[in-house]
Each structure stands twice: as C-alpha cells, then as structure tokens.
Design a protein around this motif. Structure first.
Motif, PDB file in Angstrom:
ATOM      1  N   ILE A 335       1.047  -1.323   0.612  1.00  0.00           N
ATOM      2  CA  ILE A 335       0.296  -0.160   0.157  1.00  0.00           C
ATOM      3  C   ILE A 335       0.826   1.134  -0.277  1.00  0.00           C
ATOM      4  N   ALA A 336       2.056   1.265   1.058  1.00  0.00           N
ATOM      5  CA  ALA A 336       2.548   2.311   0.924  1.00  0.00           C
ATOM      6  C   ALA A 336       3.562   2.369  -0.623  1.00  0.00           C
ATOM      7  N   GLN A 337       4.097   2.167  -1.379  1.00  0.00           N
ATOM      8  CA  GLN A 337       4.290   1.653  -2.629  1.00  0.00           C
ATOM      9  C   GLN A 337       3.307   2.837  -3.735  1.00  0.00           C
ATOM     10  N   LEU A 338       2.034   2.976  -2.809  1.00  0.00           N
ATOM     11  CA  LEU A 338       1.344   3.765  -4.527  1.00  0.00           C
ATOM     12  C   LEU A 338       0.951   5.136  -3.773  1.00  0.00           C
ATOM     13  N   LEU A 448      -7.004  17.722   4.042  1.00  0.00           N
ATOM     14  CA  LEU A 448      -6.036  16.248   3.226  1.00  0.00           C
ATOM     15  C   LEU A 448      -7.035  15.736   2.245  1.00  0.00           C
ATOM     16  N   GLU A 449      -8.480  15.849   1.610  1.00  0.00           N
ATOM     17  CA  GLU A 449      -8.824  15.065   0.709  1.00  0.00           C
ATOM     18  C   GLU A 449      -7.400  15.167  -0.459  1.00  0.00           C
ATOM     19  N   ARG A 450      -7.200  16.155  -0.818  1.00  0.00           N
ATOM     20  CA  ARG A 450      -6.645  16.633  -2.814  1.00  0.00           C
ATOM     21  C   ARG A 450      -5.826  15.771  -2.384  1.00  0.00           C
ATOM     22  N   ILE A 451      -4.781  15.351  -1.632  1.00  0.00           N
ATOM     23  CA  ILE A 451      -3.520  14.820  -1.540  1.00  0.00           C
ATOM     24  C   ILE A 451      -4.148  13.469  -1.193  1.00  0.00           C
ATOM     25  N   ILE A 452      -5.161  12.676  -0.512  1.00  0.00           N
ATOM     26  CA  ILE A 452      -5.504  12.353  -0.568  1.00  0.00           C
ATOM     27  C   ILE A 452      -5.809  10.536  -1.933  1.00  0.00           C
ATOM     28  N   LEU A 453      -7.430  11.860  -2.888  1.00  0.00           N
ATOM     29  CA  LEU A 453      -7.744  11.009  -3.777  1.00  0.00           C
ATOM     30  C   LEU A 453      -6.400  10.518  -5.014  1.00  0.00           C
ATOM     31  N   PRO A 454      -5.695  11.638  -5.060  1.00  0.00           N
ATOM     32  CA  PRO A 454      -4.102  10.699  -6.201  1.00  0.00           C
ATOM     33  C   PRO A 454      -4.060   9.635  -5.841  1.00  0.00           C
ATOM     34  N   PHE A 455      -3.866   9.110  -4.453  1.00  0.00           N
ATOM     35  CA  PHE A 455      -3.614   8.145  -2.959  1.00  0.00           C
ATOM     36  C   PHE A 455      -4.609   6.907  -3.689  1.00  0.00           C
TER      37      PHE A 455
END
Length: 616
Positions: A335-338, A448-455
């Motif tokens: 998961i961290a790889q992504l 934080l959502e703008r950072i989490i969404l690409p993840f």
C-alpha cells in the motif's frame, strides 16, 4: 590518624567528609544538561551568540491569532486561552534553543542535581520579583507545583508523576525529591516551571477560567483585553530580569498586539494589507502564490526561509495493525508503494517539501546508513525478532519521476500482495480469506482530501478499495481514542532529546491506552526493548545509537506511509522589522527581533478592506 589528617589537609575537610558519607554531589551550577556534559556557555557569559545584545528597544509588534479566546489562564483544561501568555511568566530556567537539552538559570540563578538524579535543588535569584514588586520565593515555587498538580490540566499530574515531594528549604532554596532515582529528564522538566505568585492567587479560584489579567514576573504584562478579538502586552520597563545573560537582546518591543481572525485565509489577506507585521506560513501553496500583493512587489514585505534544525519527526498515514487486514507487513509495504510523493510534491506543493523517511527526520538520530559496530551491539541480540533488512539495507521510500505514472511501484506492490496470498478477481484485489482488500481513511481535515484522492486512484488501479471518511472533530477524537479506524493521518513530533514519551508512541504498555499516541497498535517485545534502552541511555552518544536502532526497526516494519516535511521556517514580515544575522539551531527567535529606529507601524492598505471586514 595521621593519614586521615593528611588527607583532610590535601582535599579539604568538607569534600572528604561528604565522600566518607557517600553523599557527594556536584555543587550548584549556572546550567544543567541532560547527560551532565559541559554546557555551551560558561558561568560568566554575557549573552547568547544568536542575539543582538544592542538591539534597539521600542515600537510595537503586531501578530495574528485564530479563532478567538475566552481565558487568560493557560494552565487549566477550561476555556480557550489567549496567545503569547508565556510572555508574562518567568520560568526557573531558560531552555537553550541552540543545544539539544541545556537549561541556564533564570528565576533560579543556580541549579543542583543529585548524582543519581534523585532530587534537584533550585537556588532562586534574590533579585527576582513579580511585576508588583513582591519577591519570588521558594514558597511560590511550591505553591505553583502543587496548584498545577491539584487543579491544573491533567497533563501536569502525568508530567510530574515521579515527584515525591517539594521541600522549601529556606526563602530562596527549594528542592524536588523524586520517587525513583535515575530520571535524567525530570530536573530539566521542572526547570521549565512557570512560577505563579502565591499571594495573588490567594484570593482567586485557580480552577475557574477568567479574563482578569494575571500577575507574573516576566518581561511583559497584559495591558488591554478585548475578549475574543485582541490582547495587548506591554513591556515591563523595570523588569527584574532585563540584565540577565539569558535575556540580553530579547524582548525589544515596547508592546505586542495580537489580533484574532476567523481563519488563516482571512489572516493572510490582513497581513498583506498591513494589519499585522509577521506571519509564520505553514501552507506550501500560500507560500508560493498567496503573498503576491502591491506591498510585496514594492519591497515592503520580505519572504524568508530560515533554516530549521529541529527534528521533523514522522508525518504519515498510519496503519492500525489491530485490524487483521494490516497485520501482514507485505500488505502494508504494498500500500505504501502506491503513494506518489514526487507527483504530489510537484503538482500540489510547488516542490517545496522533502520526503520523510525517518521517525527522527532532520536530525542526527535518523538512521540514514547501515548500522555501525556500536549500533550492532544493540541490534544483534534482537536478530530473528526484527526484520532482516535492518542489518543489510538502508530504508528508503519508493521514488517516482513525478509524471504520475508509477508502473515500477505498482509492479512491486502486486508482487508483495501475491506473496501474501492475494489475487485479482473481477478487478478486485482479494485476500486468502476471499475478502476484497478494502479499508477506510479517517480524517477531520477537508484539505487532506486533495492529497488522499490521487493515492486512492493509484490503489484502485490495483483493485484496492480506499474509502475516505471525513467526520467532525469530536467524532474523530472519539474514534481515535477507541482505536476505531483503519488508517489515519498521524504525526509523531520529536525533540532533540527523545525520552519517556517514546513509551507512549511505540511500547506495548501504551497499545490499549486511549490517551496514548500508539495509534499503530504496536505490541512488539523487540521494539519494547529498544524503547527501554533509549530511555536508559546514559550519554548523548548512547541516545543517538538507540534512536537509530529504534528508527530502522520502525522503518522496516512498514507501519506507516511516510509523507513529507520542510526543514525551514517560512516567515514573512514587513520591512519595519529586523532580526539578528544568525538564528539559533532550534528557534527563529521572534522575541530577539526589533523595530527599525524611525519606522512607524504600517497603515492598513485601502485594498485590504475585505480582510478588515472579515477580521475576528
């Protein structure tokens, strides 16, 4: 008998008698350090190296605050206290911002520690006065301690739990006896005590929130309060401590005003309009684009990056390994790889951040190379109980080219998940138990959502379902305390001298404690051993070695998705202000700044009207 007399003449009666009694202790010192190493500055020093001892006095410093205040008592768990209240209080010692953990005398002109750290004695400066002229005495110190423990925020009871009793030895000597010897931190922690006036509080209820300006012994006093909107501090011209070496070059403004704004966006507009003088910026986007204004283009505003040597700690997305889905280290690593830091930094943060890789990032305590012989002595007894990579590889998060295409990372993640027994079925990543790999990201922060969404998109391309759950602050805190989450944003800040707090971060005993920061749910005997060794370290070198050993075991445990950090203070200020040419290692030293002679405060610009209307 003749041998004894000879010894008495040679070494001095007092010293020998103390030695014979087994109670030898170092005499009172002008400074104390964590491991009894010599402080940077000798007893006769005149001022610190990072200050301008001849800085002009005068002028006004205008600062901003957020969300108002309704209390002037910062010591109790009631109300929202005003900013900068520390300016009205003196502490027993001054914590040097240029050394890992050194404290110099302030209210206490001398400090004495027992050789086994079973007590600490403070010798108060006979010149010390509260700002009504009343002397500061040992009884005030005892009153302060007992009041904070009995009526203050519950954290004080935890903070001072190892103090057995406080002994007033005379008017200017007070001793703290500890329940257990060997606590190196506690003498320095007690030195940070802000001393309260017993006579002033005798007619007031300490446990109640109040807006009455309190009495202190510090360089400023509260002169004006507009509840929720502003507070004004005025410099105490006859302050008893103004000529002490630790205070030379400090506290140069005649007045400090703090005006409150509804949020940081409104405050930024007010700053550009000249309504306050200094802003410490936390947003990379605002730092890159938000300060553009006529004042900036005219050279009236300065944007400056000041080097910050403080440990950055670990900022991350933390796994809750209490959840079965995260108990396999390979799943966590996959998961961290992504998480594509390089794309995120380029597209969202204007390239202003560095990748976090260590739990002691930006410090000498970070594990950035293979363990040396001394560190291996700590790690070898744990071989077979900790990841093998600890001994053979230096941990590093994955690196992309910033294009947003992370084929290599996805390939590695798929390999790890396959090894863990996962497979793709109907475009879903399915585990050995037949359940899809899915989890929830819990947050209370909309930004934080703008950072989490690409993840989330990267995870979805590998068939992993991430759901973002945003809740209000009270629900978030309750779920955090009850450990009802899969993944959360988590930061573990670190000091230059890590110690007992590491038990609350990583030790098994804190895994079930609702108030601890063991969000991960660690219950690892090997990690417990490393934490306990760190706390028992008896020298700076030993502390660094234990920190590095703990760091690399946590790194290779893949317990978090490391995020990012910045190693500078981003400060913006109007040119009427000036600061020393150098700063200390661990603080930008706002109270060492001054107003340039002949410079008046900036008149608010007319185009700042919208900010003025929205202020407070």
């Amino acid at each position: 008998m003749s041998n004894t007399l000879s010894a008495l003449r040679r070494f001095g009666c007092a010293a020998l008698l103390l030695a014979l009694a087994g109670t030898v202790c170092a005499g009172p010192q002008h400074a104390i350090t964590l491991y009894d190493e010599a402080p940077k500055y000798p007893a006769n020093f005149k001022h610190f190296a990072w200050v301008n001892p001849d800085a002009p006095k005068g002028g006004i410093l205008r600062l901003s605050g957020l969300n108002g205040f309704d209390s002037l008592n910062p010591f109790i768990p009631k109300g929202n206290s005003a900013d900068q209240l520390g300016l009205i209080y003196d502490t027993l010692t001054y914590h040097s911002p240029d050394e890992p953990f050194t404290e110099y005398g302030l209210l206490a002109e001398k400090i004495e520690k027992a050789p086994d750290n079973s007590f600490v004695r403070f010798y108060l400066n006979p010149k010390a006065r509260f700002n009504d002229g009343t002397p500061v005495t040992a009884e005030d110190v005892e009153f302060t301690f007992q009041t904070l423990v009995d009526k203050g925020d519950p954290m004080y009871r935890h903070y001072y739990a190892d103090v057995d009793k406080v002994v007033v030895e005379d008017k200017q000597r007070v001793r703290f006896d500890f329940k257990h010897p060997g606590n190196r931190e506690l003498p320095l922690i007690l030195g940070q005590l802000q001393v309260l006036p017993k006579h002033w509080w005798a007619t007031r209820d300490f446990a109640k929130s109040s807006l009455e300006p309190p009495l202190g012994s510090g360089p400023y006093r509260v002169s004006k309060v507009d509840p929720g909107r502003s507070i004004r501090y005025e410099r105490v011209k006859d302050w008893w401590g103004k000529d002490l070496p630790v205070n030379r070059g400090y506290y140069n403004f005649d007045a400090i005003n703090v005006d409150y704004y509804r949020d940081s966006s409104v405050a930024l507009e007010a700053f550009k309009a000249g309504q306050f003088d200094f802003n410490l910026e936390y947003s990379a986007k605002d730092w890159a684009t938000g300060y553009d204004s006529p004042a900036l283009r005219a050279g009236k505003i300065v944007q400056e990056n000041l080097v910050n040597h403080n440990p950055a700690g670990m900022q991350s997305f933390a796994f809750n390994i209490r959840r079965p889905v995260f108990q396999d280290r390979r799943v966590r690593e996959a998961i961290a790889q992504l998480f594509d830091f390089e794309w995120t930094n380029k597209q969202l943060f204007f390239g202003s951040y560095k990748r976090t890789r260590s739990y002691f990032e930006n410090s000498e305590m970070a594990a950035t190379a293979l363990p040396d012989a001394d560190e291996l002595k700590i790690l070898e007894p744990l071989r077979g109980k900790i990841p093998d990579e600890v001994f053979t590889q230096v941990f590093a998060p994955p690196v992309s080219d910033g294009s947003g295409i992370i084929r290599d990372q996805k390939r590695r993640a798929y390999q790890l998940l396959t090894e863990a027994g996962f497979k793709i079925e109907n475009d879903k990543m399915v585990g050995p138990d037949g359940k899809p790999l899915a989890f929830e990201f819990l947050t209370a922060q909309a930004n934080l959502e703008r950072i989490i969404l690409p993840f989330k998109r990267n995870l979805a391309e590998l068939g992993i379902d991430l759901q973002i759950r945003r809740v209000d602050v009270s629900q978030y805190i309750n779920r955090l305390r009850s450990r009802d989450f899969d993944m959360v944003p988590a930061t573990w800040a670190q000091s230059n001298s890590p110690g007992n707090e590491q038990m609350e971060f990583w030790h098994s005993r804190s895994a079930d404690s609702p108030g601890s920061r063991n969000f991960i749910g660690l219950r690892d005997p090997a990690i417990d051993t490393l934490v306990e060794g760190l706390i028992r370290a008896d020298s700076r070198k030993s502390l660094i070695l234990h920190c590095r050993a703990l760091d690399r075991v946590l790194q290779w445990g893949n317990y978090v998705v490391p995020n990012y950090y910045v190693d500078t203070w981003r400060v913006a200020y109007w040119t009427r202000l000036a600061h020393p040419e150098t700063t200390s290692l661990y603080d930008f030293g706002m109270m060492t700044w001054w107003q340039k002679p002949g410079e008046a405060e900036v008149a608010p610009e007319t185009d700042g009207a919208p900010a003025e209307q929205e202020a407070h």
